[in-house]
Design an enzyme around this catalytic site. Structure first.
Site, PDB file in Angstrom:
ATOM      1  N   TRP B 351       0.827  -1.216   0.000  1.00  0.00           N
ATOM      2  CA  TRP B 351       0.000   0.000   0.000  1.00  0.00           C
ATOM      3  C   TRP B 351       0.853   1.255   0.000  1.00  0.00           C
ATOM      4  O   TRP B 351       0.342   2.364  -0.163  1.00  0.00           O
ATOM      5  CB  TRP B 351      -1.008  -0.008   1.156  1.00  0.00           C
ATOM      6  CG  TRP B 351      -0.408   0.094   2.539  1.00  0.00           C
ATOM      7  CD1 TRP B 351       0.334  -0.840   3.172  1.00  0.00           C
ATOM      8  CD2 TRP B 351      -0.513   1.187   3.469  1.00  0.00           C
ATOM      9  NE1 TRP B 351       0.701  -0.417   4.429  1.00  0.00           N
ATOM     10  CE2 TRP B 351       0.184   0.832   4.650  1.00  0.00           C
ATOM     11  CE3 TRP B 351      -1.141   2.431   3.429  1.00  0.00           C
ATOM     12  CZ2 TRP B 351       0.290   1.663   5.762  1.00  0.00           C
ATOM     13  CZ3 TRP B 351      -1.043   3.261   4.543  1.00  0.00           C
ATOM     14  CH2 TRP B 351      -0.335   2.881   5.694  1.00  0.00           C
ATOM     15  N   ASP B 352       2.158   1.103   0.186  1.00  0.00           N
ATOM     16  CA  ASP B 352       3.094   2.216   0.091  1.00  0.00           C
ATOM     17  C   ASP B 352       2.858   3.031  -1.180  1.00  0.00           C
ATOM     18  O   ASP B 352       2.982   4.256  -1.177  1.00  0.00           O
ATOM     19  CB  ASP B 352       4.530   1.695   0.007  1.00  0.00           C
ATOM     20  CG  ASP B 352       4.915   0.747   1.134  1.00  0.00           C
ATOM     21  OD1 ASP B 352       4.004   0.242   1.809  1.00  0.00           O
ATOM     22  OD2 ASP B 352       6.103   0.511   1.299  1.00  0.00           O
ATOM     23  N   GLU B 480       1.967  -1.897  12.767  1.00  0.00           N
ATOM     24  CA  GLU B 480       2.031  -3.366  12.782  1.00  0.00           C
ATOM     25  C   GLU B 480       2.580  -3.901  14.098  1.00  0.00           C
ATOM     26  O   GLU B 480       2.764  -5.108  14.236  1.00  0.00           O
ATOM     27  CB  GLU B 480       2.855  -3.865  11.596  1.00  0.00           C
ATOM     28  CG  GLU B 480       2.134  -3.675  10.272  1.00  0.00           C
ATOM     29  CD  GLU B 480       3.023  -3.947   9.064  1.00  0.00           C
ATOM     30  OE1 GLU B 480       4.240  -3.691   9.164  1.00  0.00           O
ATOM     31  OE2 GLU B 480       2.500  -4.387   8.028  1.00  0.00           O
ATOM     32  N   LYS B 592       4.752   1.508  15.925  1.00  0.00           N
ATOM     33  CA  LYS B 592       5.771   1.364  14.884  1.00  0.00           C
ATOM     34  C   LYS B 592       5.750   2.541  13.917  1.00  0.00           C
ATOM     35  O   LYS B 592       6.770   3.084  13.555  1.00  0.00           O
ATOM     36  CB  LYS B 592       5.523   0.069  14.114  1.00  0.00           C
ATOM     37  CG  LYS B 592       6.533  -0.222  13.025  1.00  0.00           C
ATOM     38  CD  LYS B 592       6.100  -1.449  12.217  1.00  0.00           C
ATOM     39  CE  LYS B 592       7.078  -1.742  11.092  1.00  0.00           C
ATOM     40  NZ  LYS B 592       6.520  -2.731  10.159  1.00  0.00           N
ATOM     41  N   GLN B 593       4.559   2.892  13.467  1.00  0.00           N
ATOM     42  CA  GLN B 593       4.455   3.957  12.475  1.00  0.00           C
ATOM     43  C   GLN B 593       3.097   4.631  12.635  1.00  0.00           C
ATOM     44  O   GLN B 593       2.192   4.056  13.218  1.00  0.00           O
ATOM     45  CB  GLN B 593       4.609   3.410  11.071  1.00  0.00           C
ATOM     46  CG  GLN B 593       3.440   2.582  10.562  1.00  0.00           C
ATOM     47  CD  GLN B 593       3.684   2.056   9.151  1.00  0.00           C
ATOM     48  OE1 GLN B 593       4.130   0.942   8.978  1.00  0.00           O
ATOM     49  NE2 GLN B 593       3.387   2.861   8.158  1.00  0.00           N
TER      50      GLN B 593
END
Lengths: 761, 761
Positions: B351-352, B480, B592-593
């Site tokens: 999906w980046d 994640e 994580k992000q």
């Protein structure tokens, strides 16, 4: 459901051969003696579908692991019980043609597992164009001399004489079907052929277990013999002429010795000595002793059921396989979910042992058998501490799957999160101590384990400032159809139980023997603050609760799921794990196996009948019982609630699980550990047997389908025979000092002098 | 941190050779042209540690998958971009001795990636016992004729004449390092040597892509030539004597054609024709055209930074690699996280692309480039529907990882649960339509995708009777470091956004073109009840909320975690994924992000500054940014909040991620998709560029470390140059019709006639 095997109270009979069912039959017809095990393979060549399996207790290969995505903390290997040298094989040629049972025509085929004598026999008549050959074979794995296997192979030409070539062999070129990269686990060490004796020595790679298999044979007739040898292969080609009607009998003696039991250098000579001694003793004598040993086993652990031969066969089969798998002679061994009957799960130990198998061995064997199961974990304590440290935690986390104390499983949601296993391992100590009264064990071997498990729980829980409670996040409960949930009630509950039991044990020790207590505190570097923390966690543990139903929630958020019951499922959905994707299973309300109910089973005394009923009525309709370990727990609780029909129905779900291949997976091997569940359903469920405050207590009833059932119990030096018929329950102390028992909450005195009969409620 | 490469605004220079760093350098020095890519390997023999990599866009092998435990719904294979025939190789012998750059002594070593010209060159002087040989090599992958690769190889003896043997070759015996079972992905089809031309044809197993690699060479001197051939190998051994000081120049022309572009039978002849044409045109002409094409690319997509050469080199490197990886000429291609620079992640699409890369291509390339990225998903719609059906769900679920529309990833928590990817794919349609105004695309290609994604969301959500809300259980959000959570706010929010956007689009269509609307309803079998349900779900969606902080919760139960911030972490803990076990990561509060913040980034217009600040101040201190996709989002939001220093600090975390090997993993390949994040941080963050209601809007500031920065934007037929210096921002319409823009919320008219300068706030 059509039954493949004939019903017989002491035998499992395959009458006529179905190739397509062969793997299942091979599983069913497995033999074992605790030291080794064999699937029910043919001795002759069989080129059809088959899993040829020979497994030796504790002999494993650390197979390179396979993961989708590596995660920090995963184990490097997955131990697999190594499929070992085939020692049963006897190649047969008739008039120069190899007999391959997958190709040749035959009639009158029978394969019979005799559970009373622990033998596997086979008979058939091979139909050749111009002749017929009758074959009868029988084998056993010696229950007394556990390193011995014996095979008697008979052959009779029925129409005319033939040239026979019999080639008994040892073949070490055996691969595990379940090898992640198709590796060969063994290296050949030596093939030694002397006189009439062959010794094949192989060693597992990496783990370096050395195994020597020695073979000798006897033949009832003179013959020409040629030794044969190839890589990891030894054989004797025996050529002779058999006259019409002449019975040719080949007896093959095998001894299997391993470096687990002897210094490596001595293994081959030990095998040689054992096989020589066996030949000297002879088949008849060895078999008589073997049979006698099994008579004793049956005397202690049999359950007799009248009025229902299929149920009789089912429970005997289960008891038989449990006794074949684990005999308790070696505390380095344990009970794999498949025993010696297949390769799935790698032949390793799960929490099944403590939660399901231990009560069976406690009640039907000498105390040392259950004690050895406990010592297995005691001996792995250091590795369990390393395992916890790998996850950054204090104390000990026992592995989910192990053979030598190291974790083998490599799915994070199980390996790292299904930590309730620690609770079952702690609780087994209480079960054993309550049953046996062995307080010494508790202090000497129990406490070190309890303390390290308590340390683990204390570190794994954390204080939630917003709720003023302790919580345990990120776990998988016994219901593996939920992963990574917060505050699984069962886990929180058994964690608190561990803390309290450990604290109480310490307190009792302090009161009774304060010197020893102080010594222990020093040895285990326990300080008072640590004990206070445990006590605080136990007091302030958070338990998820469903106000709407006045019951404990399986975990936080359980009621956010779309609430359905198994009545909403279609037949095509079942089993869910085959028909639904994992995410669908996870977000569904369906429960794989007893979870909250497992906790209620463990801590039944904390709940009244109404409590149990409320939980049961909520959770049972949501449970799909897709673990064979589930129905027995529900069956016992249904019995507890007086729901006799339900208890019996649930018992039926696993009573003949493998015999009827109920889950279509018996080809992989038998469900050994869940076999203990059917024993539990009868003894704990139908007879309502429990030890409470040191007293055997009973709450018996007879399932309607049966005329009566009867079993024996070992309890602190006594043997009690219990028989439940349609009107009464009979208690007969066969051996040991008088004792008190309770039946339907009334106390009675039982002695060898007098039987007790109580009217059923 | 010591920088390994010299800083230069247009070049990456390795000055002196460090063997131990070679894999990193090879990644950094990668070349690509959208059709193929090469890691920066040496042409000569190199026996040291190296990942020799030649990758062709869209040419993959379906590698047998590896899982810890199979789960229903897992894909059968994981597609891997196949490491293809090595075509750069030129073996070199001097006086009969093979030159192995891992063994031979040399000096004056330089390897230079020239980003302006998209060439990789290398020079060194080999020191032999009695001679010195100067070597200069340069290569490029033709940006105009994408099937061509050219290498110019120069050699000069410095001290005395030598016997030289140059062997340019094609070698198809190439294995992927990342092959699950060490399989060879290729089968050789043909080795054809004619006159001076060699054609090697190989085919991938299973996927059956045929690839022909053709080679011809030119030499500036007459020499003796011997063709060589072996299995999957073709070469020309060129022997000659080179005098002292004489420059020997070998030019190697390569054409790589694949059955993705031609009928299989024509592939070899196409490669042959291309390479012949290349030789005819000659190196100089081809290079001139290639350079010109790159000049155009830079003209549109360059960012100039004054006052900070390291930042200049960093952003150019990122823009360079993005342009090398994806050129938008083929809608069957997409952008892998490693592009053509390594094998990790299998060279597939995540999906980046939609969440990070699309805005870069929208702003710096012709509209069709971004459109092709969207069409890639449109063409995979049927497979996305199959993917949803596999999980028992309606509509379409786009894969987490794919090359051809089929899912490749096989961890349940990602594959089945990280479903927010569907939202980014839907949102990219809006991004494209808002940017370009291409309403036709929305109706023709956008709506079918939006509708199927909406159907998925509607089926995946369920109604919770107890809370009178819709919920989405069992998901993994962008963070994640949480798996299988309930009601991830980001997921719920983007699901609702999709439903609403789809409904609005349909409504607009109904109002504007009710005939087409009716036709569409029929075609896509939409009924009014379905639309009502979507509307109800959108209205009644549940969002987890933290009353204590007046912010949305990342998911249910987030506040039950032990609340810590990154300030509580020790250096030894970082990165968490290397130092902590997975369960510890999961139950920690660390993120994580960007997750909630990813949603706030997407839906910024729904929040006021105070809202954004509250969320930012809660979540940023809990975020470890262990995905290279995280800092850019936080940087942009910090910029939005006027926190300029913080915005710049966060930008720095990935600005030179690969050039400085910040995460110690550049040896695996470059972080191609996260490179778009640094572009975003500058253009969306520092310049505050967004298209709102059809108008380009800006909120510029200059990071203190810089003198000024400048970039260009394509927008609906215009090219706008934006330059931000320490006092003002300058807007210059270089091409196209006048347009309105907004700067700091004021509207201005921009035309080619007049520049606009606005004082910085």
């Amino acid at each position: 459901m059509k039954k493949y095997f004939l019903t017989d109270e002491w035998k499992v009979i395959e009458d006529g051969f179905d190739k397509s069912y062969n793997r299942v039959t091979e599983s069913i017809m497995s033999l074992g003696n605790g030291h080794m095990g064999l699937r029910g393979n043919f001795v002759e060549k069989y080129s059809g579908d088959s899993l040829a399996g020979t497994y030796l207790a504790g002999i494993y290969y650390p197979d390179k692991t396979v993961v989708g995505w590596w995660k920090n903390g995963y184990p490097e290997y997955f131990a697999k019980i190594a499929n070992s040298a085939n020692f049963i094989g006897i190649d047969l040629k008739i008039d120069g043609v190899t007999i391959d049972l997958a190709e040749v025509k035959f009639r009158d085929f029978k394969r019979v597992l005799n559970m009373k004598e622990a033998t596997l026999s086979k008979s058939l008549v091979v139909e050749l164009p111009d002749n017929e050959i009758k074959i009868e074979a029988v084998r056993f794995l010696d229950q007394v001399n556990k390193e011995l296997a014996l095979i008697k192979y008979k052959l009779t030409p029925l129409k005319k004489s033939v040239q026979v070539e019999l080639t008994p062999y040892l073949n070490g070129n055996v691969k595990n079907e379940d090898a992640n990269y198709g590796e060969f686990f063994w290296q050949g060490i030596a093939c030694t052929a002397k006189d009439s004796l062959d010794v094949l020595t192989m060693k597992t790679k990496k783990s370096e277990f050395e195994v020597s298999t020695a073979m000798q044979y006897q033949l009832n007739k003179k013959a020409q013999v040629t030794p044969k040898q190839a890589e990891n292969y030894l054989a004797r080609k025996i050529s002779l002429t058999a006259a019409k009607g002449e019975e040719i009998i080949l007896t093959k003696y095998i001894a299997v010795c391993t470096s687990r039991d002897y210094p490596q250098s001595e293994v081959p000579e030990q095998a040689e000595a054992k096989v020589k001694a066996a030949v000297k003793q002879g088949y008849t004598k060895l078999f008589a002793e073997h049979k006698q040993a099994w008579d004793l086993i049956w005397q202690e652990s049999d359950i007799k059921i009248s009025g229902d031969p299929a149920a009789q066969q089912g429970i005997r089969f289960n008891i038989f396989q449990l006794n074949q798998t684990y005999t308790g002679h070696d505390p380095r061994l344990n009970i794999g979910p498949k025993g010696f009957t297949g390769e799935k799960y790698g032949g390793l130990t799960y929490w099944d042992t403590e939660a399901y198998c231990l009560p069976f061995y406690l009640a039907t064997h000498a105390e040392k058998v259950a004690r050895n199961l406990l010592l297995y974990r005691y001996h792995h304590l250091e590795k369990a501490k390393e395992n916890a440290a790998k996850l950054g935690l204090k104390g000990a986390l026992y592995p989910m799957v192990t053979i030598n104390g190291e974790e083998c499983h490599n799915e994070w949601e199980i390996t790292f999160e299904e930590i309730h296993r620690n609770g079952a391992i702690a609780h087994a100590i209480k079960d054993y101590v309550d049953y046996t009264g062995d307080k010494e064990y508790l202090v000497k071997y129990g406490l070190p384990v309890l303390i390290e498990i308590s340390r683990f729980w204390a570190d794994r829980a954390h204080f939630n400032q917003y709720k003023d409670k302790y919580m345990i996040l990120g776990v998988t409960g016994p219901n593996e159809y939920e992963n990574n949930v917060n505050n699984n009630w069962y886990t929180n509950r058994i964690a608190v139980w561990t803390l309290n039991y450990t604290l109480t044990t310490l307190k009792n020790l302090k009161n009774n023997n304060s010197k020893h207590y102080q010594k222990l505190l020093t040895e285990l570097t326990i300080n008072p603050q640590e004990l206070e923390l445990w006590s605080e966690i136990a007091e302030k543990m958070y338990y998820p609760y469903l106000k709407e139903y006045s019951i404990y929630a399986q975990q936080d958020g359980y009621l956010d799921k779309e609430q359905k019951t198994t009545a909403d499922l279609k037949q095509a959905d079942l089993p869910l794990h085959r028909n639904w994707s994992w995410d669908k299973i996870l977000r569904s309300p369906f429960i794989k196996q007893a979870d909250v109910m497992q906790g209620i089973y463990y801590f039944k005394s904390d709940f009244n009948q109404a409590d149990i009923a409320r939980h049961y009525d909520f959770y049972e309709p949501r449970t799909v019982h897709e673990s064979s370990l589930s129905p027995c727990i529900y069956s016992i609780l249904a019995a507890e609630l007086g729901r006799e029909d339900k208890a019996y129905q649930l018992y039926l779900r696993t009573a003949r699980l493998d015999l009827d291949n109920y889950n279509h997976d018996t080809d992989d091997g038998l469900h050994i550990t869940s076999m203990a569940g059917t024993w539990l359903a009868i003894v704990r469920g139908f007879a309502g047997y429990e030890v409470k405050a040191g007293l055997p207590t009973f709450r018996p009833f007879l399932p309607q389908a049966w005329t009566d059932f009867e079993f024996k119990l070992n309890f602190r030096g006594r043997r009690i025979k219990v028989k439940v018929d349609s009107t009464q329950s009979h208690f007969d102390l066969e051996a040991g000092d008088p004792l008190k028992i309770k039946v339907y909450q009334h106390q009675y005195e039982l002695s060898t002098a007098e039987n007790l009969s109580i009217k059923n409620k």
